[in-house]
Write a protein that holds these residues in place. Structure first.
Motif, short mmCIF file in Angstrom:
data_model
loop_
_atom_site.label_atom_id
_atom_site.label_comp_id
_atom_site.label_asym_id
_atom_site.label_seq_id
_atom_site.Cartn_x
_atom_site.Cartn_y
_atom_site.Cartn_z
N LEU A 1 -15.32 -31.90 -67.24
CA LEU A 1 -16.28 -31.61 -68.29
C LEU A 1 -15.58 -31.44 -69.63
O LEU A 1 -14.55 -30.77 -69.72
N ALA B 1 -21.03 -31.51 -74.85
CA ALA B 1 -22.16 -32.40 -75.04
C ALA B 1 -22.03 -33.06 -76.41
O ALA B 1 -21.13 -32.74 -77.18
N LEU C 1 -24.35 -34.81 -71.53
CA LEU C 1 -23.19 -34.09 -71.04
C LEU C 1 -22.04 -35.07 -70.88
O LEU C 1 -22.20 -36.13 -70.26
N ARG D 1 -22.28 -30.51 -61.20
CA ARG D 1 -23.42 -30.97 -60.42
C ARG D 1 -23.86 -29.95 -59.37
O ARG D 1 -25.00 -29.98 -58.90
N SER E 1 -25.60 -37.52 -68.09
CA SER E 1 -24.14 -37.44 -68.16
C SER E 1 -23.54 -38.82 -68.35
O SER E 1 -24.09 -39.83 -67.89
N THR E 2 -22.41 -38.85 -69.05
CA THR E 2 -21.70 -40.11 -69.28
C THR E 2 -20.26 -39.82 -69.65
O THR E 2 -19.92 -38.70 -70.06
N LEU F 1 -30.28 -32.51 -64.64
CA LEU F 1 -29.09 -33.29 -64.97
C LEU F 1 -29.18 -34.62 -64.25
O LEU F 1 -29.21 -34.66 -63.01
N ASP F 2 -29.25 -35.69 -65.02
CA ASP F 2 -29.38 -37.04 -64.45
C ASP F 2 -30.57 -37.13 -63.51
O ASP F 2 -30.52 -37.79 -62.45
N TYR G 1 -17.95 -36.14 -69.95
CA TYR G 1 -16.78 -35.87 -69.12
C TYR G 1 -15.69 -36.89 -69.42
O TYR G 1 -15.96 -38.01 -69.87
N LEU H 1 -16.55 -32.43 -62.82
CA LEU H 1 -17.93 -32.91 -62.84
C LEU H 1 -18.65 -32.50 -61.56
O LEU H 1 -19.85 -32.20 -61.58
#
Length: 286
Positions: A181, A184, A173, A238, A138-139, A258-259, A175, A234
């Motif tokens: 969110l 992607a 992913l 998670r 995610s970023t 995820l991450d 945000y 976000l």
């Protein structure tokens, strides 16, 4: 040797030539689509063409092609390339001027290019054979603010995808600054919590994905499943039981990491199985 279409002519890909002054080359000034076609049967054709027309209108490219013209082109291109499992790529740029200048030139013809490339045949959804699922990083979303336009200027998406690729992930992913969110880098996102499916509301932050729309319609009409289009934080992502990514090539793909942390229990979930099964059954009906 594959056959492509360029400005009214079918030819071997090696013979296709486009001017270096074409604005698609200089500015990414164009719109594109990718339509999956399985042995001549296309998925979401009308939705793809409508989105292309919306994109052309949004950036002021005039191309008066009918839906039938696009359909004939896709069929012919499929037939000339073996009519197997293919992605049909459609690309319209503003065309070539005689100089490089930012403002839209007048009285030039758009460049229309199309090609076909092999895609895998989707497997029948099965928890025993689906594998581990996708891994995402995610970023913060640093792309432009008109992501609803499927522009050929994809550098922002490419940079995000490369970020995930270098981290060993399949996708990234994204945000926004409010930690909500978006989508992607090359897919839309769905989450599942307590059996309820949710995806980001359609606005300028996300692409109006054709597979995304088909998933919502199919699950609502045939699966009696609850699908919400809303703002998703976000933190919700998670803590989701399941995460999916959707696109024309991936269809509905489950995410299990995820991450570096497991999504839910770290296994492909039962809601994904139901959704993917329904999508596989009804995707050609839309």
């Amino acid at each position: 040797m594959s056959t492509v279409f360029l400005n009214g002519t079918y030819m071997p890909v090696e013979e296709a030539k486009i001017s270096p002054l074409d604005r698609g080359f200089l500015f990414g000034d164009g719109i594109y689509e990718v339509i999956p076609s399985y042995f001549g049967q296309m998925v979401g054709f009308e939705g793809h063409i409508n989105r292309m027309n919306d994109g052309l209108k949004a950036i002021g490219i005039e191309l008066n092609w009918s839906e039938n013209q696009w359909h004939r082109l896709c069929e012919e291109l499929s037939n000339k390339n073996g009519a197997g499992p293919l992605g049909i790529y459609l690309h319209v740029s503003r065309g070539a001027d005689n100089k490089r200048f930012h403002a839209f030139p007048k009285h030039i013809e758009p460049t229309v290019f199309a090609m076909a490339f092999e895609i895998p045949i989707p497997k029948q959804p099965d928890l025993a054979t689906v594998g581990k699922g996708y891994a995402l990083t995610s970023t913060e979303d640093l792309r432009w603010q008109r992501c609803q336009i499927k522009s050929t200027a994809l550098l922002g998406n490419v940079l995000h995808f490369q970020q995930g690729y270098e981290a060993g992930s399949h996708e990234v992913l994204l945000y926004n600054r409010q930690h909500e969110l978006t989508e992607a880098s090359a897919s839309n996102i769905f989450i599942v919590k307590d059996g309820v499916i949710a995806t980001s509301v359609q606005d300028n932050q996300i692409l109006p994905g054709i597979t995304r729309r088909l998933v919502i319609d199919i699950l609502t009409e045939h699966g009696a499943l609850t699908v919400e289009e809303r703002t998703i934080t976000l933190n919700e992502v998670r803590n989701a039981d399941e995460i999916w990514i959707t696109s024309s090539s991936k269809e509905i793909a489950p995410v299990t990491l995820l991450d570096g942390s497991p999504v839910g229990d770290g296994k492909v979930g039962p809601v994904w199985l139901k959704a993917a099964t329904l999508y596989s059954k009804y995707k050609f009906n839309y």
